[in-house]
Enzyme design. Structure first.
Site, mmCIF file in Angstrom:
data_model
loop_
_atom_site.group_PDB
_atom_site.id
_atom_site.type_symbol
_atom_site.label_atom_id
_atom_site.label_comp_id
_atom_site.label_asym_id
_atom_site.label_seq_id
_atom_site.Cartn_x
_atom_site.Cartn_y
_atom_site.Cartn_z
ATOM 1 N N PRO A 276 33.327 12.588 39.439
ATOM 2 C CG PRO A 276 33.550 10.397 38.614
ATOM 3 C CD PRO A 276 34.242 11.734 38.654
ATOM 4 N NE ARG A 278 23.608 12.214 42.797
ATOM 5 C CZ ARG A 278 22.966 12.800 43.805
ATOM 6 N NH1 ARG A 278 22.207 12.081 44.597
ATOM 7 N NH2 ARG A 278 23.073 14.096 44.005
ATOM 8 N NE ARG A 314 20.727 12.032 48.114
ATOM 9 C CZ ARG A 314 19.842 11.853 47.168
ATOM 10 N NH1 ARG A 314 19.041 10.807 47.200
ATOM 11 N NH2 ARG A 314 19.725 12.712 46.181
ATOM 12 C CE1 TYR A 318 20.071 18.221 48.950
ATOM 13 C CE2 TYR A 318 20.252 15.946 49.659
ATOM 14 C CZ TYR A 318 20.766 17.227 49.594
ATOM 15 O OH TYR A 318 21.978 17.492 50.169
ATOM 16 C CB CYS A 346 10.846 14.261 67.902
ATOM 17 S SG CYS A 346 10.885 12.903 69.058
ATOM 18 C CD GLU A 347 12.909 17.917 62.758
ATOM 19 O OE1 GLU A 347 12.403 18.409 61.713
ATOM 20 O OE2 GLU A 347 13.945 18.324 63.278
ATOM 21 C CE1 TYR A 375 27.522 14.315 47.758
ATOM 22 C CE2 TYR A 375 26.326 13.100 46.068
ATOM 23 C CZ TYR A 375 27.351 13.955 46.425
ATOM 24 O OH TYR A 375 28.211 14.438 45.476
HETATM 25 N N1 LLP Z 1 32.448 18.382 42.037
HETATM 26 C C1 LLP Z 1 31.941 19.420 42.728
HETATM 27 C C2 LLP Z 1 32.628 20.702 42.691
HETATM 28 C C3 LLP Z 1 30.750 19.251 43.475
HETATM 29 O O1 LLP Z 1 30.259 20.279 44.163
HETATM 30 C C4 LLP Z 1 30.113 17.977 43.496
HETATM 31 C C5 LLP Z 1 28.897 17.766 44.274
HETATM 32 C C6 LLP Z 1 30.709 16.931 42.766
HETATM 33 C C7 LLP Z 1 31.860 17.166 42.038
HETATM 34 C C8 LLP Z 1 30.116 15.556 42.729
HETATM 35 O O2 LLP Z 1 28.872 15.552 42.154
HETATM 36 P P1 LLP Z 1 28.132 14.153 41.846
HETATM 37 O O3 LLP Z 1 28.935 13.436 40.768
HETATM 38 O O4 LLP Z 1 28.125 13.377 43.084
HETATM 39 O O5 LLP Z 1 26.797 14.547 41.385
HETATM 40 N N2 LLP Z 1 23.946 16.017 48.995
HETATM 41 C C9 LLP Z 1 23.316 16.083 47.681
HETATM 42 C C10 LLP Z 1 24.336 16.225 46.567
HETATM 43 C C11 LLP Z 1 25.269 17.406 46.727
HETATM 44 C C12 LLP Z 1 26.286 17.513 45.636
HETATM 45 C C13 LLP Z 1 27.306 18.527 45.957
HETATM 46 N N3 LLP Z 1 28.356 18.660 45.023
HETATM 47 C C14 LLP Z 1 22.432 14.849 47.493
HETATM 48 O O6 LLP Z 1 22.329 14.033 48.397
HETATM 49 O O7 LLP Z 1 21.797 14.718 46.455
#
Ligand code: LLP
Length: 423
Positions: A276, A278, A314, A318, A346-347, A375
């Site tokens: 985990p 996020r 973000r 997204y 400037c965007e 993130y």
């Molecule tokens: N494991 C792997 C192999 C991953 O690629 C990721 C996230 C995680 C774990 C962790 O995932 P989480 O628990 O955080 O959902 N920048 C984007 C999110 C990109 C996630 C990339 N991989 C955002 O701001 O929403």
């Protein structure tokens, strides 16, 4: 649940008033709560009590050394996706024996470094990468413990830019090809197969895609065992979503997620790894920014703040929703204005929120962009030659700058004038 609340009419991070931090650090800045980081880790960890499970925090979500160490002290391992992240995990005190190395394309140099420091497991994303790990490990006289990341071809039902589990995505090895790749892996020197890995995406707010993917993984474990592979570990990645809109859109609780894991995979008696990111860091951080101007346009009113898309990308990347709270608690019944909250970059994409109802604000007021702990800072850039935002960690009544704002001199010194231009 987080520890950012109004006290006596002022937003606090735990016991510290946000304006006090702003006075000491200047704006904008990221502010993290230790108590929230710890609470989220504990809630997730408690959910798996009684199952053989370990948590390898996904460093990519927030890789500040102080954040990693806060979690390492609770026993967290780390999921890393680059040599840089691996070095961060080690520097913050995560033992190599608790580190898994994910990521789409590890280079020979990264593989060698990881073998050298003795990480626990490589999550392998392709056949050429498997061959590379074998070649590098055998050359060093070492054995790499590997799990193959399978792509289960499941729709994670999240934003398309953070979905990773469909056949069209670059991630993992097709679940259809996996039996052949496992058979090949068994013949390779320097490779010890220990398990299987899956990660279908991020910010999942529904358990159904997880359970479809995990059921498929469970069937594969049984088939691989029947083929004579000793599969003892399953890495289930990260991805469980967090509430971005207060209590109105609560995603499944870690307890429900854990029950689903038990239902789909419990019979296999495997050691489970979770990654985990996020879930642990997201609601443990805010971005604090100051209003520069209120600009009344023909069509709408803009609230222009001193943080921009380079600091928190973000919403732009997204279409993400982040709650925005004034740092001074609005009086009940205070006049509200519909604002487009934008930054100075400037965007046109430099927009945090459109048509957001907020109490009337004026130049100099502080606002907090909520749920920015994951993130946020890690995806920041110096676009428009804006200094990277400093990071503050709060613990109880105390706060510390855990990353300083660079000076303009330091920023400019990064560029080097070639001989033919230095006169
Ligand atoms: N494991 C792997 C192999 C991953 O690629 C990721 C996230 C995680 C774990 C962790 O995932 P989480 O628990 O955080 O959902 N920048 C984007 C999110 C990109 C996630 C990339 N991989 C955002 O701001 O929403």
């Amino acid at each position: 649940m987080n520890h950012f609340e109004y006290r006596d009419g002022v937003l606090h991070a735990e016991g510290v008033s946000v304006p006090d931090i702003a006075a000491a650090t200047g704006t904008p800045f990221y502010c993290y709560s230790s108590a929230t980081l710890e609470r989220h880790y504990e809630v997730f960890s408690q959910a798996f009590k009684g199952q053989k499970a370990r948590i390898c925090y996904a460093i990519k979500a927030n890789s500040n050394l102080a954040v990693i160490r806060t979690l390492a002290r609770l026993g967290a391992g780390a999921d890393v996706v680059s040599e840089g992240e691996l070095r961060r995990a080690l520097a913050a005190g995560v033992p190599a024996s608790k580190i898994v190395f994910s990521g789409v394309a590890k280079t020979d140099a990264e593989i060698a470094f990881a073998l050298d420091v003795g990480i626990d497991q490589f999550n392998v994303e392709s056949e050429p990468e498997l061959d590379a790990i074998s070649r590098v490990a055998a050359g060093m006289g070492k054995t790499a413990r590997v799990a193959l990341r399978v792509n289960p071809d499941v729709d994670a039902k999240t934003h398309e830019k953070i979905a990773t589990g469909k056949a069209e995505n670059k991630f993992g090895i097709s679940w259809r090809r996996a039996p052949a790749v496992y058979a090949h892996a068994r013949t390779l020197p320097g490779i010890e197969i220990s398990g299987i890995d899956v990660h279908i995406g991020s910010q999942l707010t529904d358990l159904e895609p997880f359970s479809t993917a995990f059921t498929r993984v469970g069937e594969m474990v049984e088939a691989l065992r029947a083929d004579g592979h000793n599969i003892t570990r399953i890495d289930l990645g990260g991805g469980l979503g967090i509430p971005y809109r207060g209590d109105n859109d609560l995603p499944p609780h870690p307890d429900e997620y854990a029950a689903m894991v038990k239902r789909t995979l419990g019979h296999l008696d495997c050691e489970l790894t979770f990654e985990p990111g996020r879930l642990i860091a997201g609601n443990a951080g805010i971005l604090v920014t100051r209003v520069i101007y209120e600009k009344v346009g023909d069509d709408r009113t803009f609230l222009i703040v001193d943080a921009g898309m380079n600091d928190l990308i973000r919403p732009t990347l997204y279409d993400a929703f982040h709650e925005i709270r004034p740092v001074a608690e609005p009086a009940p019944g205070a006049e509200e204005v519909e604002y487009d909250v934008v930054g100075p970059v400037c965007e046109t994409g430099d927009t945090f929120a459109r048509k957001r109802r907020l109490p009337r604000l004026k130049a100099g007021d502080l606002v907090a962009v909520m749920s920015a702990g994951a993130y946020g800072a890690v995806q920041a850039s110096e676009y428009n030659t804006r200094p990277l935002v400093p990071e503050i960690l709060v613990r109880g009544e105390h706060f510390a700058e855990v990353r300083a704002r660079p000076s303009y001199d330091a920023m400019l010194r990064q560029d080097i004038m070639p001989d033919w231009l230095s006169d």
